[in-house]
Design an enzyme around this catalytic site. Structure first.
Site, mmCIF file in Angstrom:
data_model
loop_
_atom_site.group_PDB
_atom_site.id
_atom_site.type_symbol
_atom_site.label_atom_id
_atom_site.label_comp_id
_atom_site.label_asym_id
_atom_site.label_seq_id
_atom_site.Cartn_x
_atom_site.Cartn_y
_atom_site.Cartn_z
ATOM 1 N N ARG A 80 3.707 27.353 19.366
ATOM 2 C CA ARG A 80 3.147 26.009 19.240
ATOM 3 C C ARG A 80 1.619 26.046 19.297
ATOM 4 O O ARG A 80 1.012 27.044 19.680
ATOM 5 C CB ARG A 80 3.671 25.106 20.361
ATOM 6 C CG ARG A 80 3.211 25.529 21.738
ATOM 7 C CD ARG A 80 3.381 24.432 22.777
ATOM 8 N NE ARG A 80 3.133 24.932 24.129
ATOM 9 C CZ ARG A 80 1.934 25.126 24.653
ATOM 10 N NH1 ARG A 80 0.851 24.886 23.935
ATOM 11 N NH2 ARG A 80 1.804 25.579 25.903
ATOM 12 N N GLU A 83 -3.020 24.718 24.451
ATOM 13 C CA GLU A 83 -3.298 25.693 25.496
ATOM 14 C C GLU A 83 -2.117 25.793 26.461
ATOM 15 O O GLU A 83 -1.021 25.347 26.160
ATOM 16 C CB GLU A 83 -4.596 25.306 26.224
ATOM 17 C CG GLU A 83 -5.858 25.448 25.379
ATOM 18 C CD GLU A 83 -6.226 26.898 25.065
ATOM 19 O OE1 GLU A 83 -5.705 27.805 25.735
ATOM 20 O OE2 GLU A 83 -7.052 27.113 24.157
ATOM 21 N N HIS A 87 6.116 23.587 32.836
ATOM 22 C CA HIS A 87 7.350 22.811 32.840
ATOM 23 C C HIS A 87 8.084 23.082 34.151
ATOM 24 O O HIS A 87 8.014 24.189 34.700
ATOM 25 C CB HIS A 87 8.268 23.205 31.680
ATOM 26 C CG HIS A 87 7.643 23.066 30.331
ATOM 27 N ND1 HIS A 87 7.150 21.869 29.853
ATOM 28 C CD2 HIS A 87 7.438 23.969 29.335
ATOM 29 C CE1 HIS A 87 6.668 22.052 28.627
ATOM 30 N NE2 HIS A 87 6.827 23.316 28.299
ATOM 31 N N CYS A 182 -3.758 22.479 29.826
ATOM 32 C CA CYS A 182 -4.165 22.234 28.443
ATOM 33 C C CYS A 182 -5.599 22.682 28.164
ATOM 34 O O CYS A 182 -6.209 22.251 27.188
ATOM 35 C CB CYS A 182 -3.984 20.762 28.073
ATOM 36 S SG CYS A 182 -2.318 20.151 28.375
#
Length: 228
Positions: A80, A83, A87, A182
């Site tokens: 994907r 950065e 999860h 991110c």
């Protein structure tokens, strides 16, 4: 006429590698079907993961605060964009496998639509949220400070999508302390339950599925087998 979308959910956390492999399988099936002139329905996977970190294909290791050789921390570099992110249980991750031939051949549009799903879901719980210019994801302004409540990162191959977005519901946010989320310095993250204390993950699943169907003009269907 609304396009069909199969909705896969699970009442237990799904290991990241299992979900990743399944996404790749679904994408390849749709590429092969297209070559054969067959149109397979879209898919939405809506699941939770045990604690894991993922790096986008171009992510910088400078945003990690742990050693990649630490076998107690699960971390994967995936295809994907974006950065590093985190999860964990209590965060709902949505993986749309959409054939954009039937939507729009526009990645900017697609990213904004995913953000719109999140914004409208949060509105259903009485929360106002927003995008930030030049960034992906969704933020909530709390006491004058923007806090990130949802992350977005996608991969599109031959106009078939994979990966998607993650919405923090009631997860342990301390896992974000091991990264620069991110790649944004001083990025603050938050949970939905900080604003809606009695919210349940199951409620949010329903809201995501309904809103996703509305935004993308889809008819959600449960597959014959819903086990993940």
């Amino acid at each position: 006429m609304r396009r069909t979308c199969l909705l896969y959910q699970s009442d237990r956390p799904i290991p990241y590698l299992s979900a990743w492999q399944w996404q790749k399988q679904l994408v390849e099936e749709r590429k092969q079907a297209r070559r054969e002139g067959i149109d397979l329905p879209d898919v939405l996977l809506l699941i939770e993961h045990p604690a894991v970190y993922t790096l986008g294909q171009g992510s910088s290791l400078e945003f990690l605060k742990f050693n990649l050789e630490d076998h107690n921390i699960e971390c994967h570099r995936i295809e994907r964009g974006g950065e590093v992110t985190h999860h964990a249980i209590g965060q709902l991750v949505a993986y749309p496998i959409l054939n954009l031939d039937y939507h729009q051949h526009d990645l900017h549009w697609y990213l904004r639509q995913l953000e719109e799903v999140i914004i409208q879901v949060l509105a259903k719980f009485g929360l106002s949220s927003q995008r930030i210019q030049g960034l992906t994801g969704v933020w909530i302004n709390k006491s004058g400070q923007n806090q990130k409540i949802a992350q977005v990162g996608i991969k599109v191959s031959q106009w078939i999508t994979m990966h998607g977005f993650a919405l923090n519901v009631n997860m342990d946010l301390s896992g974000f302390d091991r990264i620069v989320p991110c790649g944004i310095t001083d990025c603050q993250v938050c949970n939905l339950n900080q604003f809606v204390p009695d919210v349940r993950v199951e409620q949010v699943k329903i809201a995501i599925a309904q809103t996703f169907a509305q935004i993308f003009n889809l008819e959600m269907q449960l597959p014959l087998s819903t086990s993940l």
